[in-house]
Design a protein around this motif. Sequence first.
Motif, PDB file in Angstrom:
ATOM      1  N   ILE A 224       0.842  -1.196   0.000  1.00 17.44           N
ATOM      2  CA  ILE A 224       0.000   0.000   0.000  1.00 17.44           C
ATOM      3  C   ILE A 224       0.879   1.248   0.000  1.00 17.44           C
ATOM      4  O   ILE A 224       0.606   2.224  -0.709  1.00 17.44           O
ATOM      5  CB  ILE A 224      -0.942  -0.010   1.225  1.00 17.44           C
ATOM      6  CG1 ILE A 224      -1.901  -1.197   1.138  1.00 17.44           C
ATOM      7  CG2 ILE A 224      -1.714   1.302   1.335  1.00 17.44           C
ATOM      8  CD1 ILE A 224      -2.682  -1.445   2.416  1.00 17.44           C
ATOM      9  N   GLY A 225       1.959   1.208   0.770  1.00 16.50           N
ATOM     10  CA  GLY A 225       2.866   2.347   0.835  1.00 16.50           C
ATOM     11  C   GLY A 225       3.515   2.644  -0.500  1.00 16.50           C
ATOM     12  O   GLY A 225       3.657   3.809  -0.890  1.00 16.50           O
ATOM     13  N   LEU A 226       3.926   1.603  -1.210  1.00 14.11           N
ATOM     14  CA  LEU A 226       4.537   1.821  -2.525  1.00 14.11           C
ATOM     15  C   LEU A 226       3.544   2.446  -3.492  1.00 14.11           C
ATOM     16  O   LEU A 226       3.878   3.384  -4.221  1.00 14.11           O
ATOM     17  CB  LEU A 226       5.072   0.504  -3.090  1.00 14.11           C
ATOM     18  CG  LEU A 226       5.643   0.612  -4.512  1.00 14.11           C
ATOM     19  CD1 LEU A 226       6.769   1.630  -4.592  1.00 14.11           C
ATOM     20  CD2 LEU A 226       6.104  -0.748  -5.027  1.00 14.11           C
ATOM     21  N   LEU A 269      -4.074   6.379   1.344  1.00 15.70           N
ATOM     22  CA  LEU A 269      -3.331   5.119   1.424  1.00 15.70           C
ATOM     23  C   LEU A 269      -2.209   5.212   2.453  1.00 15.70           C
ATOM     24  O   LEU A 269      -1.923   4.238   3.161  1.00 15.70           O
ATOM     25  CB  LEU A 269      -2.767   4.761   0.043  1.00 15.70           C
ATOM     26  CG  LEU A 269      -3.784   4.300  -1.002  1.00 15.70           C
ATOM     27  CD1 LEU A 269      -3.132   4.208  -2.376  1.00 15.70           C
ATOM     28  CD2 LEU A 269      -4.395   2.947  -0.616  1.00 15.70           C
ATOM     29  N   VAL A 270      -1.562   6.368   2.529  1.00 12.45           N
ATOM     30  CA  VAL A 270      -0.517   6.557   3.541  1.00 12.45           C
ATOM     31  C   VAL A 270      -1.097   6.375   4.944  1.00 12.45           C
ATOM     32  O   VAL A 270      -0.538   5.668   5.792  1.00 12.45           O
ATOM     33  CB  VAL A 270       0.136   7.948   3.414  1.00 12.45           C
ATOM     34  CG1 VAL A 270       1.038   8.227   4.614  1.00 12.45           C
ATOM     35  CG2 VAL A 270       0.956   8.036   2.133  1.00 12.45           C
ATOM     36  N   GLU A 271      -2.226   7.014   5.199  1.00 12.49           N
ATOM     37  CA  GLU A 271      -2.869   6.884   6.510  1.00 12.49           C
ATOM     38  C   GLU A 271      -3.238   5.426   6.797  1.00 12.49           C
ATOM     39  O   GLU A 271      -3.064   4.933   7.913  1.00 12.49           O
ATOM     40  CB  GLU A 271      -4.116   7.759   6.568  1.00 12.49           C
ATOM     41  CG  GLU A 271      -3.817   9.252   6.572  1.00 12.49           C
ATOM     42  CD  GLU A 271      -5.063  10.090   6.689  1.00 12.49           C
ATOM     43  OE1 GLU A 271      -6.151   9.507   6.918  1.00 12.49           O
ATOM     44  OE2 GLU A 271      -4.976  11.321   6.544  1.00 12.49           O
ATOM     45  N   PRO A 281      10.127   1.021   4.616  1.00  9.92           N
ATOM     46  CA  PRO A 281      10.708   2.121   3.830  1.00  9.92           C
ATOM     47  C   PRO A 281       9.754   2.780   2.837  1.00  9.92           C
ATOM     48  O   PRO A 281       9.772   4.004   2.692  1.00  9.92           O
ATOM     49  CB  PRO A 281      11.873   1.447   3.102  1.00  9.92           C
ATOM     50  CG  PRO A 281      12.230   0.283   3.959  1.00  9.92           C
ATOM     51  CD  PRO A 281      10.948  -0.199   4.553  1.00  9.92           C
ATOM     52  N   TYR A 282       8.933   1.986   2.151  1.00 11.96           N
ATOM     53  CA  TYR A 282       8.032   2.606   1.168  1.00 11.96           C
ATOM     54  C   TYR A 282       6.973   3.459   1.851  1.00 11.96           C
ATOM     55  O   TYR A 282       6.617   4.539   1.361  1.00 11.96           O
ATOM     56  CB  TYR A 282       7.377   1.537   0.291  1.00 11.96           C
ATOM     57  CG  TYR A 282       8.355   0.851  -0.624  1.00 11.96           C
ATOM     58  CD1 TYR A 282       8.971   1.543  -1.652  1.00 11.96           C
ATOM     59  CD2 TYR A 282       8.667  -0.499  -0.454  1.00 11.96           C
ATOM     60  CE1 TYR A 282       9.896   0.919  -2.481  1.00 11.96           C
ATOM     61  CE2 TYR A 282       9.581  -1.132  -1.282  1.00 11.96           C
ATOM     62  CZ  TYR A 282      10.197  -0.420  -2.290  1.00 11.96           C
ATOM     63  OH  TYR A 282      11.106  -1.038  -3.107  1.00 11.96           O
ATOM     64  N   ALA A 286       6.498   7.421   1.324  1.00  9.20           N
ATOM     65  CA  ALA A 286       5.173   7.940   0.962  1.00  9.20           C
ATOM     66  C   ALA A 286       4.733   9.018   1.946  1.00  9.20           C
ATOM     67  O   ALA A 286       4.107  10.008   1.550  1.00  9.20           O
ATOM     68  CB  ALA A 286       4.157   6.793   0.928  1.00  9.20           C
ATOM     69  N   ALA A 287       5.062   8.824   3.224  1.00  8.07           N
ATOM     70  CA  ALA A 287       4.709   9.837   4.218  1.00  8.07           C
ATOM     71  C   ALA A 287       5.427  11.152   3.929  1.00  8.07           C
ATOM     72  O   ALA A 287       4.849  12.237   4.076  1.00  8.07           O
ATOM     73  CB  ALA A 287       5.062   9.328   5.615  1.00  8.07           C
ATOM     74  N   ILE A 288       6.678  11.085   3.510  1.00  4.93           N
ATOM     75  CA  ILE A 288       7.421  12.292   3.135  1.00  4.93           C
ATOM     76  C   ILE A 288       6.761  12.970   1.936  1.00  4.93           C
ATOM     77  O   ILE A 288       6.565  14.196   1.919  1.00  4.93           O
ATOM     78  CB  ILE A 288       8.887  11.929   2.815  1.00  4.93           C
ATOM     79  CG1 ILE A 288       9.604  11.476   4.094  1.00  4.93           C
ATOM     80  CG2 ILE A 288       9.613  13.111   2.176  1.00  4.93           C
ATOM     81  CD1 ILE A 288      10.963  10.846   3.844  1.00  4.93           C
TER      82      ILE A 288
END
Length: 407
Positions: A224-226, A269-271, A281-282, A286-288
């Motif tokens: 999800i992060g990617l 998606l980040v949340e 890491p992904y 993504a948060a950045i």
Amino acid sequence: MTPEIETIYRSESRRVLATLIRLLGDFDLAEEALHEAFFVAVERWQRDGVPSNPRAWLVSTGRFKAIDRLRRQARFTPLLQGQADALEAAEWSEDDVEDDRLRLMFICCHPALAPDAQAALTLREICALTTEEIARAFLATPTTIAQRIVRAKAKIREAGIPYQVPSRDELPERLDSVLRVVYLVFNEGYSASMGANLTREDLTREAIRLGRLLVELLPEPEVIGLLALMLLHESRRAARTSADGELVLLDEQDRGLWDASLIAEGCALVEQALSTRRFGPYCLQAAIAAVHAEASSAGETDWPQIVGLYDVLLRAVPSPVIELNRAVALAMRDGPWAGLQAVEAIFARGELLDYHWAHSARGEFCRQLGRTEQACASYEKALSLIQQTPEKRFLERRLAELKTIRP
């Protein structure tokens, strides 16, 4: 070749190849069959028109061309006759042409292959990158990349690696390689390694499509992060170049051109990923990207939060490239001297000496500090390493501006 056939080739060739690999069980035979099928298509479709299901037509034609090729070769290698007979007898329907690229991605990323071979093979076979483009992504020579691809194909054939998506129990251990390769595909599209265009939308679109498939298949936090990371980066694509194709830096971009729907989807998606507290890491990257996306202007960006996220990311994945990105954020928070010190520390360890963005960053920090000679030297070094035309023109403009104010 008509424009319509060219469009079909661009949109369907990798799908057709993936299905032919599944049906024929051989990369090289499938590639030859693909080329022969399109050669026939150019002749027949210009005369008779494009069929209603061009992908099925191409798969069917390629399959029969492969069978014919095996029968011809069987005169010298009798064992190939049995292979041809088995292919012809195998049940297959033109109505059953499914999208096999996800299967192909997992076979290209099989743990029996070396990590660098996994990425090279996936980029070549699924995304049709040239060996030169892949070499640039890996900081390797085209000859080295070509050898990796040949060895990987041989390993798949000799080991009898099955053409299938792993079982759910096997997926987690296979996932890291797949995510890395998908992100490499996206990065090549987001910032093309060479050529006249800064971006290649076909590759970013393909990487995001693969990311969505992976989320559907295995909705783990890092998957999800990617996807979130790619969506947030892609949201800025239209603003990254000017109307005449020149590079526009992040703090100078027209944020009204950013795609609000992609930002909303990416931030959601980040949340979702961070709420699991099992992020990696992904998710952190993504948060950045989400912090950047949520700022209404460059001046309102929460740089302390970004530096903090980079600190966490560096602890999770020590990397000189991530350290360089942190240096840029540090300069935005604490000033160019802090950024310059961070870059000099990377160079002092002998790292990123051949990475043009590191020299470009050093040049920018020196420019801001009024160190014109050092800035010019850094920009000149970056220019000697770069092969991307818009980025090269940007650095040339920076250098020309500095030379006008040299003492």
